[in-house]
Design a protein around this motif. Structure first.
Motif, mmCIF file in Angstrom:
data_model
loop_
_atom_site.group_PDB
_atom_site.id
_atom_site.type_symbol
_atom_site.label_atom_id
_atom_site.label_comp_id
_atom_site.label_asym_id
_atom_site.label_seq_id
_atom_site.Cartn_x
_atom_site.Cartn_y
_atom_site.Cartn_z
ATOM 1 N N TRP A 328 0.823 -1.226 0.000
ATOM 2 C CA TRP A 328 0.000 0.000 0.000
ATOM 3 C C TRP A 328 0.843 1.256 0.000
ATOM 4 O O TRP A 328 0.503 2.256 -0.628
ATOM 5 N N MET A 422 -3.054 5.491 6.545
ATOM 6 C CA MET A 422 -3.871 4.324 6.233
ATOM 7 C C MET A 422 -3.066 3.271 5.488
ATOM 8 O O MET A 422 -3.211 2.079 5.733
ATOM 9 N N GLN A 425 -1.557 0.972 7.693
ATOM 10 C CA GLN A 425 -2.442 0.123 8.509
ATOM 11 C C GLN A 425 -3.173 -0.920 7.690
ATOM 12 O O GLN A 425 -3.561 -1.956 8.188
ATOM 13 N N LYS A 426 -3.384 -0.608 6.441
ATOM 14 C CA LYS A 426 -4.301 -1.395 5.614
ATOM 15 C C LYS A 426 -3.782 -2.821 5.411
ATOM 16 O O LYS A 426 -2.593 -3.028 5.163
ATOM 17 N N ASN A 447 -13.656 -1.881 -2.171
ATOM 18 C CA ASN A 447 -14.065 -1.012 -1.066
ATOM 19 C C ASN A 447 -15.221 -1.629 -0.299
ATOM 20 O O ASN A 447 -16.339 -1.129 -0.344
ATOM 21 N N SER A 451 -15.010 -4.582 6.034
ATOM 22 C CA SER A 451 -13.923 -5.470 5.622
ATOM 23 C C SER A 451 -13.465 -6.269 6.831
ATOM 24 O O SER A 451 -13.990 -6.107 7.929
ATOM 25 N N GLN A 453 -10.930 -5.748 8.490
ATOM 26 C CA GLN A 453 -10.393 -4.848 9.522
ATOM 27 C C GLN A 453 -11.464 -4.028 10.212
ATOM 28 O O GLN A 453 -11.269 -3.609 11.347
ATOM 29 N N TYR A 459 -11.455 2.023 7.614
ATOM 30 C CA TYR A 459 -10.362 1.378 6.892
ATOM 31 C C TYR A 459 -10.614 1.528 5.403
ATOM 32 O O TYR A 459 -11.050 0.599 4.740
ATOM 33 N N ASN A 461 -9.773 2.534 1.361
ATOM 34 C CA ASN A 461 -8.766 2.129 0.394
ATOM 35 C C ASN A 461 -7.933 3.365 0.052
ATOM 36 O O ASN A 461 -8.419 4.287 -0.598
ATOM 37 N N ASN A 955 -4.464 -4.297 12.119
ATOM 38 C CA ASN A 955 -3.681 -3.433 11.243
ATOM 39 C C ASN A 955 -2.465 -4.176 10.718
ATOM 40 O O ASN A 955 -1.935 -5.059 11.379
#
Lengths: 1077, 494
Positions: A328, A422, A425-426, A447, A451, A453, A459, A461, A955
Motif C-alpha cells: 500500500w 492508512m 495500517q491497511k 471497497n 472489511s 479490519q 479502513y 482504500n 492493522n
C-alpha cells in the motif's frame, strides 16, 4: 483614529499640494552627439530641473539623436545623461535650442553591485554595524541555485537559535519556525516582515479546528525565493520590540530586490528538481500478514473459526480480493518533480527605478494526488519626485493551487487520518482493485462496506481515496504598499506608509462514494465542502525621523512612529452530503446540507514607538525603544501594553589601548534588555457572547443563551528577554559571535483553557497564567580559510542550546493528565522547572520466554511470595496474568502488578543542541557550497512503530514483527512479543517506542559553474550559470522511523514529540540554469 | 519665496504631527469592536424578553438531556439490558465496570442548565428596575421557573453522584470562583427545597397553551418535585401534604382505554411536567433511537418482560403499551397505539414528549409515604386506584411496611416502566431505614453482571457510595478541589 483612510487621503493631499502651478512653457529643441566620434546618441535622458533640483519634466532623444522638450521655466537647468557618458548640466538662460556633445566616461564599466545604500533597519534607522541587539542577517545572493522552495527552507541550519522543521514533505505544507525556544503556547511562529510590511497570517476558522492544524498555518509567505535579497532574524526583545505586538515570538525581516540605476537587466532562471522519498518502513506482505493474524486469533482465543477473509477458502466470494499482496505504501508513493521558472527585469534611471519578476512553481508531490502550482509576481518601483521626495510602490501577487487528499476526521478528536497513515495500517492481503468471484477484475476499487479490519469508512482504500478524492486549496494573495519619503530638512524626514494586503482562500473537499466503502445512506457519501476565508489587512505607518547634526564625537538619531492596523477575517463554510453523483462536487448544488457556517472577525491595533539612538566616538552605542500597543482584543482596562527596551554596545576594538592587538578587527560587546507583548489569536474572545442555540426555540418561545464567559481580566502576554552578546572579528577573516540569553514569558495566554464543567462551560476562550522560561546560549563561527583572487574557501559552524521550562503554572492548574494507561498511551505530567516535552511510561524489558518464566520478583530479584508462601503471579492491573510471549515490563515497586505505579520518566522531546555547519569553495568560475543541519539530545515516540509492531489488532505490521515469539521457551535477543488479538498490555506506552531522534542532515550541496565573462560576451549574454544541487541526500541518525524531524508544538505543557507517518521531506536533485542579459 | 515654501512645509509637518497625535483622544472608540454575530453582555439583559429567552434555553437544554435522564434512571436497574450496539460507556455501567473515565459520568449538561437558571435568577430582579413593561408578577414567575429547573437538575445530580458542587451564581466573568468543592447531598437538598417552597406561590398555572402548561413549570410541577424530594428524604408526612395540594389542582388519571395517550400524543390529563418536543419546530427527541428494535441499543430485560408480558402478568393495557413481548422492544416511545404493531411515523417519534412527572407517579409516591407511616388502608386505596383504571384486579397486600414497599415498587415498575424512574426508586429502597434492605438493591444490580464477577461486586456494593457514579476523571483534573467518591478513589483507571 477613525480609520487609516484618513492618512491615505492626507498623503494624496500632500502630493497634490506639491504640484506647483504650471507656467507658460518654452519649446526647446536640439540634438545630442558623442563628443569623440560625433555619432548621434539615441535614448539620452533630457531633464529639466528647478533650483531645488526638483524634476520638472523630461524626455529622451529619438533614433536620430534629436529631442524636443516643453520647458516650463526659461531659466531652468537642463541635464543630459546617458549610461557610459558623463552627465552634463546646462543652465538654459532663455535659449530655445541646445545641441550637446557628451563625452564617454574615461573608464570601462565592469558590472558592479552597488551596496552603498545605508543598510539600516526599516523602522529604527540603525545601521547594521551599530546594532546592539541580537540579530542576524543572511544575504540570499549565494543561495539562488539552491533547490529551496521557500525562504524557510533556505534558512535551515544557518542561524543560531533558529529551529526550522518542515511539517511534511507534501507540496506547500510549510515549516515550523521557532526562534530561541517556544515562548508561547500553541502557535509561536515568528512575525514575517517583507519590505517593512508585516505579513497577514491566515487564521483558520475554528469551528472544527479549535487549535488549527499546524499544516493549516504552515505556508505563510508565498514569496519566490529568487526575489529575496536578504533575510534578517531578530532574536531578542530589543530588536523585535519595534515591531510591536506581533513580534513577540521573534521576527524575520525579508528584503526583496529593488531596481538600481543602470541599463535594463533581464534574468532568467530555470530549475528542475527530482524528488525521491526516503525508503519507507518495510511492511508485511499479504501472506505474512495472514500468518500473523492467524497467530493473533489463536493466541487470544485458542480454537476458533478462522474468519473467512484470512482462511484461504477458494469458495469464499471475496477469495481473490483477500489473497493479494499489496504494497500500500508503494501504491500511494511516487517520484516528485518540481519545475520552476523565474524571470526578472530590473533597472532604472534618474527618476525611476524598477524591479519586476515572475515566478512559476509547479510541484508534483511524492504522494499521489498532491501538488502545488504557484505563480508569484512582484513589482517594486521607486520614483524620485524630487531630491526631497521619493515615492515607492511595492506590489506582489501570488496565486497558488494546492492539491491534496481528503483527510478523514477521526471520531471525537481533532485528528485526521491521511492516506499515508492508512497505507501503513491497511491489510496487505486486500486487493486495490476488486475481483469478482471468478477472479476477473471488475474495474472498481475494492471497497467493502465492512472489511476484515472494520468499517469501510475507517479502513478506507488509500489508493482509491488518493485518486478520487479532492482536497484543494486555492489561495490568492495580493500585497501592496505605498511609501512616501519626504526629506523635510537634512536632519528631519517624514515617511508615510500605507499597505494593503488581501488573502483569499478557497478550500474544496470532495469524497466520492466510490472512494470509500459505505452504504448509500452514509452522510460521507459524496461529501462536499466548500470553505472561503478572506483576510484583509490595512496598515498605516507615519514616521518622523531626526538625525540632528552634532559634533564628530556624538551621533544621535531618533524616531517617532504611529501605526494603525486593521485586520479583518471572514469565513464561510458549506458542507453538503449525499450528493447525486461523483461529478457534482459543489455543495451549493441543492444536496442535503450537512453543516453551514460563517463568521467575521475584526481587530484594530494602534501602535506608538519612540526610538532614540546615541553613539559616542563610534565606540559606545545606546539604543532605547519604547513601544505602546493597544488592541481591540482586550477590554478597555487592559488594552494598552507598554513595552520598553534598551540595548547597549561597546565597540572595544576601537579603544586606543586595543589598537596594538592588530589581529583584532571590528569587535563589540552587546547587551540588551526588553519586553514584548502578545495578544490572543481570535478577535472576540473577551466578550460574553449571547446567541441562540440549535434548536432555536422551546415550544414557540425563542432561545438566547450565553455562549462564552466574559474575560474581564484578559491582558497582554509579556515576554522579557535579556541578551548578552559579543562579536569578534579576527584578522578581518574570522568572525565569532557568542550570545547568552534568558527569555521569560509571563501571563502566558492559554487558548481554550479548561475550567471545571460545573461552571456550565467547559473552557475559557483565553486565560492568562503561568510563566515559561527559555534560557540558552548560541555560538556562531565563520572564517575565510582561503581568500585569494581566484580561490576562496569560507566555512561556518553554529550551535545553540536552549532549555525550556515552566516556572509557574496557573492557579488551580493540574499538572498530571491522561493518567489512564493502556496500549499506546503515555501518561503525561508537567513539572515546574523541568523542560516541556517530558513524558513517562513503562520500562520494557523484552519478552517472557515461557509461561514458567513469568514471575514477580522483589528488589533482590527473588521470587515474590504471598502470605501463604505461594508465588505471586505477575499481572497487569490485577486483571490480566502475564504469560509466555507477552511483553515484559519492569515492576518498579515490586508489587506483582504492572500499573500506574510502575511508570517512570522516559525523556523529553526538546533538543539539547541545534545548529548547522557549511561552507563554500570557489575556484575561478566553479563554486561548491554545502550546508548541514543537526539536532541533538532529544527523544521522540515512534508512533509508526507503535502502530506497526504491536500485533494486537488487525492493522498491518512492519517486517520487524517477523521476528516474534511463537513457541514456549523461545528466547532470542531482539525478539518481539507474540501476536495476540486485543491483548490488554502487550503494547503499553513504554520505552520500547521511545527513540533518540538525534540527526545530522545534509541540507544541500551545490556545485555551480559560471561561464567566464569573455565567453559570455561572445554569446551576447551578461552571465550564464549552471548548477546542480542535491538536498537531504544524507541523514545520519539512530532513529529507525522514516524521518526524525518532529516539529515542536506546545499547546499545553504536556506536549511531546510523536512521529505520525507524515510524508517525509524527500531527497531532491536540482538542475538550475541562470541566464542574464 | 524660499521662506514661504519653508513655512508651508512647516505647516504641513505640523499638520501631520497633529493628525498623528489626534487619534489618542478618540482611539478608545476605534478599539472597541463588538462581534457582529450575536450579542455581547453589555447589550443583553435589557428587557424581560431577554430573561425569557435564556429561561427557554434552560428548558431546551434540559429537554435535550432526556436520553441521559432515561439512562441514568434505568441503566443500572433491572428493566433494561444492553444490546449489540450499546455504546461501551453504557455497557460498562450496566456490567458494573464503572471507572471515572466513563463518558456517562460527564455532568456538564446539567450544569449548563444550572448556569442558565443562575443567569435568569441574577438578572430578573435587575431588569425590573428599568424595563417598564416587566411586572413584579412576571418576574416572580420567571424566577419560579428558573428555581424549578435548577432544583430539578440538582435533584438529578444528587441522586446520580450524591455530592456535587452547589453553584448558585452565574458563570459570567473570568473572575468567578469556578473551583468549587463538593457540597453534601443533604445541604443541596435542603437548599433546593427551601428555594422551591419560596417560589411555589408565584408560579403561574396557566401559560395559555396546553403545551406550555405541561412543558413549563407549574404549581403542580413544583409540588411534585417537592414531594419527590421529601420522599427521597423519607419525610413522609411532608410528602403527603405536598401531594394533597397537588390533588386539589385537579389532575385526572387517564382512563384505561386512553392510558397510552399519556405517551402518544402526550400532554394528557395526567401530565404534570413534560419536556416538549416537536419535530416541526426542530425540537427533536432522539430517545426512540435508543429503543427502536433495528438499532439494537437498548432492549427490555427479562425482569421487565416477566412484569409486563400479558401472558404472565395479565397486564393487558400497561404490558403491550410498554414493550413488545416477542422481541423485547420498548414500545412507549415508538408506538402509536398499544398494539405492538402501529408505529408512529418518524416525525411523531421525534415529537414524543419526555414525561418527568405525571399524576400516577405522584399518587404512587403518596401510597409509598402512607404505607411507610402505617396508613395501609389509604395506601391500598391509592394503589388500587392506579390498578383499576388499567383494568387490573385490586391488589391484596399483607399489612406490613415491607410487603407494601415491595408491592409499590412493583406497581411503580409496571406503571412507570422505562420512564427513567426505576433506579431512583431502587436507591430509595436501599437507603430506607438505615440501609436495612440494601441487599435487595444489590441483588438487582448484580443481576446483569457476568456470573464470575457477581460475588466480588456484591461485596463491594455493600458500600452505599458504590451506588452513585464517580466524578468524571476529566472533571477531577480540571478542579483540584473536588474529592472523588471514596468508593472509586481506589479504583482509578490504572
Amino acid at each position: 483614529m477613525k480609520s487609516g483612510l484618513k492618512i491615505v487621503a492626507l498623503t494624496f493631499l500632500v502630493l497634490i499640494s506639491i504640484d506647483l502651478c504650471a507656467q507658460d512653457g518654452v519649446v526647446l529643441r536640439g540634438s545630442v552627439q558623442d563628443a569623440e566620434t560625433g555619432e548621434l546618441i539615441i535614448g539620452v535622458n533630457v531633464i529639466e530641473y528647478d533650483q531645488d533640483k526638483r524634476i520638472i519634466t523630461g524626455t529622451i532623444t529619438d533614433p536620430n539623436g534629436n529631442y524636443v522638450l516643453n520647458v516650463t521655466n526659461p531659466d531652468a537647468i537642463i541635464m543630459f545623461s546617458f549610461i557610459g557618458y558623463k552627465a552634463q548640466e546646462i543652465a538654459l538662460e532663455g535659449q530655445t535650442s541646445l545641441n550637446v556633445l557628451l563625452s564617454a566616461e574615461s573608464y570601462e564599466l565592469e558590472e558592479i553591485t552597488v551596496t552603498a545604500e545605508a543598510n539600516t533597519d526599516p523602522l529604527s534607522n540603525v545601521a547594521q554595524r551599530d546594532v546592539a541587539s541580537s540579530r542576524v542577517k543572511i544575504d540570499m545572493v549565494d543561495s539562488k541555485h539552491m533547490g529551496a522552495v521557500s525562504a524557510e527552507e533556505a534558512l535551515a541550519g544557518k542561524v543560531t537559535g533558529l529551529d526550522i522543521m518542515s511539517f511534511s514533505g507534501d507540496p506547500g505544507s510549510g515549516s515550523s519556525i521557532v526562534i530561541r525556544g517556544l515562548g508561547s503556547l500553541g502557535n509561536a511562529r515568528p512575525l514575517i516582515v517583507v519590505d517593512g510590511i508585516p505579513q497577514s497570517v491566515v487564521i483558520s476558522q475554528d469551528f472544527d479546528l479549535g487549535s488549527a492544524d499546524q499544516e493549516d498555518i504552515g505556508d505563510l509567505v508565498n514569496i519566490a525565493p529568487q526575489d529575496i535579497k536578504s533575510i534578517e532574524v531578530l532574536k531578542d526583545a530589543a530588536s523585535g520590540a519595534v515591531w510591536g505586538s506581533k513580534g513577540a515570538d521573534g521576527v524575520l525581516l525579508i528584503e526583496t530586490f529593488r531596481g538600481s540605476r543602470g541599463k535594463t537587466k533581464f534574468d532568467y532562471q530555470g530549475k528542475y528538481t527530482w524528488n525521491k522519498q526516503p525508503p519507507p518502513v518495510p511492511m508485511l506482505n499479504g501472506n505474512e500478514y495472514i500468518m500473523m493474524q492467524l497467530e493473533e486469533w489463536h493466541n487470544a482465543k485458542g480454537i476458533y473459526d478462522v474468519p473467512q477473509e484470512i482462511a484461504f477458502d477458494p469458495d469464499y466470494i471475496d477469495f481473490y480480493n483477500y489473497t493479494a499482496n499489496t504494497d500500500w505504501v508503494d501504491a500511494i508513493s511516487r517520484d516528485g518533480f518540481i519545475n520552476e521558472q523565474f524571470f526578472k527585469l530590473s533597472g532604472g534611471g534618474e527618476k525611476t527605478r524598477y524591479y519586476a519578476s515572475l515566478n512559476t512553481h509547479n510541484n508534483k508531490g511524492t504522494t499521489i494526488n498532491t501538488s502545488l502550482k504557484r505563480v508569484t509576481t512582484r513589482v517594486n518601483l521607486d520614483y524620485n519626485v524630487s531630491r526631497k521626495i521619493r515615492f515607492s510602490v511595492n506590489f506582489s501577487y501570488s496565486n497558488s493551487n494546492k492539491e491534496d487528499n481528503y483527510q478523514f476526521r477521526v471520531e471525537g478528536t481533532k485528528q485526521r487520518t491521511n492516506i499515508r497513515e492508512m497505507a501503513y495500517q491497511k491489510a496487505p492481503n486486500m486487493s486495490i482493485w476488486e475481483y469478482d468471484f471468478k477472479g476477473d477484475l471488475t474495474g472498481e476499487y475494492f471497497n467493502p462496506v465492512e472489511s476484515y479490519q472494520g468499517s469501510g469508512l475507517q479502513y478506507f482504500n488509500p489508493v482509491a481515496v488518493g485518486n478520487l478524492s479532492q482536497n484543494d486549496v486555492i489561495e490568492n494573495r495580493i500585497s501592496n504598499s505605498f511609501t512616501l519619503t519626504y526629506n523635510i530638512a537634512p536632519w528631519l524626514n517624514f515617511i508615510q506608509m500605507v499597505s494593503m494586503q488581501y488573502v483569499g482562500q478557497k478550500k474544496n473537499e470532495f469524497l466520492p462514494y466510490n472512494a470509500v466503502g459505505s452504504d448509500w445512506l452514509n452522510e460521507l457519501n459524496n461529501f462536499q465542502l466548500e470553505q472561503n476565508n478572506t483576510n484583509t489587512e490595512i496598515i498605516t505607518r507615519s514616521q518622523l525621523r531626526f538625525i540632528p547634526r552634532m559634533s564628530e564625537n556624538h551621533t544621535l538619531s531618533g524616531m517617532l512612529m504611529f501605526e494603525t492596523d486593521q485586520i479583518n477575517f471572514e469565513w464561510s463554510t458549506l458542507q453538503g452530503m449525499s450528493g447525486p453523483s461523483t461529478e457534482v462536487r459543489d455543495p451549493a448544488a441543492n444536496t442535503p446540507i450537512k453543516w453551514l457556517g460563517s463568521g467575521t472577525q475584526e481587530t484594530h491595533i494602534l501602535g506608538l514607538l519612540v526610538n532614540l539612538n546615541y553613539k559616542f566616538k563610534d565606540k559606545y552605542i545606546t539604543q532605547l525603544n519604547f513601544r505602546a500597543d493597544a488592541s481591540s482584543r482586550f477590554g478597555s482596562n487592559n488594552r494598552w501594553g507598554m513595552f520598553p527596551s534598551a540595548s547597549f554596545a561597546w565597540r572595544f576594538s576601537e579603544e586606543p589601548w586595543m589598537t596594538n592587538l592588530t589581529f583584532l578587527t571590528e569587535s563589540k560587546l552587546r547587551f540588551s534588555y526588553g519586553q514584548a507583548g502578545k495578544q490572543p489569536r481570535r478577535a472576540y474572545d473577551r466578550h460574553a457572547i449571547f446567541n441562540t442555540t440549535n434548536p432555536s426555540q422551546y415550544i414557540l418561545r425563542p432561545i438566547v443563551v450565553p455562549l462564552q464567559v466574559q474575560l474581564a481580566n484578559l491582558k497582554w502576554q509579556t515576554l522579557t528577554q535579556a541578551n548578552l552578546g559579543i562579536d569578534i572579528s579576527l584578522f578581518n577573516r574570522i568572525d565569532i559571535t557568542a550570545e547568552v540569553y534568558s527569555k521569560k514569558t509571563e501571563d502566558l495566554l492559554w487558548s481554550n483553557y479548561k475550567i471545571p464543567k460545573s461552571s456550565g462551560f467547559t473552557t475559557l476562550k483565553q486565560y492568562n497564567g503561568g510563566e515559561l522560561l527559555n534560557e540558552g546560549w548560541e555560538l556562531d563561527l565563520s572564517a575565510f580559510v582561503i581568500r585569494k583572487r581566484e580561490t576562496t574557501l569560507w566555512l561556518n559552524f553554529n550551535i545553540s542550546h536552549n532549555v525550556n521550562s515552566f516556572v509557574a503554572f496557573p492557579e488551580n492548574f493540574n499538572n498530571e493528565v491522561d493518567l489512564s494507561i493502556g496500549n499506546g498511551q503515555f501518561p503525561r505530567r508537567a513539572d515546574l522547572g523541568e523542560p516541556v516535552g517530558s513524558f513517562y511510561g513503562f520500562k520494557y524489558l523484552g519478552v517472557w520466554p515461557s509461561d514458567d518464566d513469568v514471575v514477580a520478583t522483589n528488589e533482590n530479584g527473588e521470587v515474590l511470595l504471598d502470605v501463604n508462601g505461594n508465588p505471586v503471579p505477575l499481572s497487569y492491573k490485577g486483571t490480566y496474568l502475564f504469560q509466555g510471549g507477552d511483553a515484559r515490563y519492569a515492576d518498579i515497586n515490586h508489587d506483582g502488578q504492572i500499573d500506574l505505579q510502575d511508570v517512570v520518566y522516559l525523556g523529553d522531546s526538546n533538543p539539547d543542541f541545534i545548529g548547522g555547519f557549511g561552507g563554500n569553495f570557489r575556484w575561478k568560475d566553479i563554486s561548491v557550497s554545502t550546508q548541514w543541519q543537526y539536532r541533538l539530545g532529544y527523544v521522540v515516540v515512534n508512533e509508526v512503530a507503535l502502530n506497526t509492531e504491536g500485533m494486537l489488532n488487525k492493522n498491518n505490521q512492519s517486517k520487524a514483527v517477523l521476528h516474534r515469539w511463537r513457541a514456549q521457551g523461545q528466547d532470542e535477543p531482539g525478539m518481539l512479543p507474540r501476536a495476540y488479538l486485543n491483548h490488554p498490555a502487550n503494547n503499553l506506552g513504554s520505552d520500547r517506542y521511545v527513540e533518540r531522534g538525534d540527526y545530522l542532515r545534509m541540507v544541500n550541496l551545490t556545485v555551480a559553474y559560471g561561464l567566464p565573462k569573455n565567453i559570455c560576451q561572445k554569446f551576447r549574454v551578461r552571465s550564464l550559470d549552471v548548477a546542480v544541487t542535491m538536498r537531504r541526500i544524507f541523514t545520519f541518525t539512530y532513529y529507525t522511523g522514516q524521518d526524525p524531524e518532529i516539529s515542536p508544538n506546545i499547546e499545553n505543557p504536556f506536549w511531546f514529540g510523536t512521529d505520525k507517518a507524515k510524508t517525509p521531506p524527500p531527497k531532491a536533485f536540482t538542475l538550475s540554469i541562470a541566464l542574464g542579459f | 519665496m524660499t521662506i514661504k515654501i519653508f513655512n508651508m512645509k512647516c505647516i504641513r509637518i505640523l499638520l501631520f504631527i497633529i493628525i498623528c497625535l489626534l487619534p489618542a483622544s478618540s482611539c478608545d472608540d476605534w478599539l472597541e469592536l463588538i462581534p457582529p454575530d450575536g450579542l455581547v453582555r453589555d447589550e443583553y439583559w435589557k428587557s424581560k424578553e431577554d430573561i425569557e429567552a435564556t429561561l427557554m434555553g434552560a428548558y431546551q437544554s434540559f429537554a435535550g438531556l432526556n436520553g441521559n435522564l432515561f439512562l441514568f434512571g434505568e441503566m443500572r436497574a433491572d428493566m433494561i439490558e444492553s444490546d449489540q450496539n450499546t455504546p461501551n460507556a453504557q455497557r460498562s455501567i450496566m456490567l458494573g465496570n464503572i471507572y471515572p473515565d466513563n463518558s456517562m459520568t460527564d455532568w456538564s449538561e446539567f450544569y449548563t442548565v444550572i448556569n442558565y437558571c443562575n443567569n435568569v435568577l441574577k438578572y430578573a430582579p435587575e431588569i425590573i428596575k428599568f424595563d417598564q413593561t416587566f411586572t413584579e408578577y412576571q418576574m416572580r414567575g420567571f424566577e419560579a421557573e428558573a428555581v424549578f429547573l435548577r432544583s430539578l437538575a440538582y435533584f438529578y445530580l444528587v441522586r446520580i453522584f450524591k455530592e456535587v458542587p452547589l453553584v448558585l451564581e452565574p458563570s459570567e466573568q473570568d473572575d468567578v470562583q469556578f473551583y468549587l468543592p463538593k457540597s453534601a447531598d443533604t445541604t443541596i437538598l435542603r437548599v433546593i427545597s427551601e428555594d422551591l417552597n419560596k417560589v411555589k406561590l408565584y408560579v403561574t398555572d396557566d401559560y395559555g397553551s396546553p403545551e406550555e402548561n405541561m412543558g413549563r413549570a407549574t404549581k403542580g410541577a413544583v409540588l411534585s418535585l417537592l414531594a419527590d424530594i421529601s420522599l427521597w428524604n423519607f419525610d413522609y408526612q411532608e410528602c403527603i401534604d405536598y401531594i394533597n395540594e397537588i390533588e386539589e389542582i385537579g389532575y385526572l388519571l387517564m382512563p384505561g382505554g386512553k392510558w397510552f395517550e399519556v405517551f402518544y400524543p402526550g400532554n394528557s390529563l395526567e401530565g404534570i411536567f413534560e419536556f416538549q418536543f416537536d419535530q416541526g419546530l426542530g425540537q427533536n427527541n432522539a430517545l426512540w433511537q435508543k429503543t427502536y428494535y433495528t438499532n439494537r441499543v437498548i432492549q427490555a430485560s427479562k425482569t421487565a418482560l416477566d412484569l409486563l408480558t400479558p401472558e404472565t402478568s395479565s397486564e393487558i393495557i400497561r404490558g403491550p403499551g410498554s414493550l413488545r413481548s416477542y422481541d423485547g422492544m420498548i414500545w412507549k416511545f415508538c408506538g402509536a397505539a398499544s398494539d405492538g404493531v402501529t408505529y408512529r411515523p418518524s416525525s411523531e417519534r421525534n415529537s414524543c414528549n419526555w414525561v418527568v412527572y405525571r399524576y400516577a407517579d405522584v399518587l404512587l409516591m403518596k401510597a409509598e409515604a402512607l404505607s411507610q407511616l402505617g396508613r395501609f388502608d389509604e395506601a391500598l386505596t391509592v394503589i388500587n386506584q392506579i390498578r383499576s383504571r388499567v383494568l387490573m384486579n385490586a391488589a391484596e397486600i399483607p399489612y406490613t411496611t415491607e410487603a407494601f414497599e415491595d408491592a409499590i415498587m412493583e406497581e411503580r415498575a409496571t406503571e412507570l416502566a422505562f420512564e427513567g424512574k426505576r433506579w431512583f426508586d431502587l436507591l430509595r429502597l436501599g437507603r430506607r431505614n438505615n440501609y436495612s434492605r440494601k441487599s435487595k438493591l444489590i441483588e438487582i444490580i448484580i443481576e446483569k453482571v457476568p456470573s464470575t464477577q457477581k460475588l466480588v461486586l456484591a461485596s463491594k456494593l455493600t458500600d452505599p457510595f458504590g451506588w452513585y457514579l464517580p466524578i468524571q476523571e476529566n472533571e477531577l483534573e480540571r478542579n483540584s478541589n473536588l474529592v472523588q467518591n471514596p468508593y472509586y478513589a481506589d479504583y482509578s483507571t490504572d
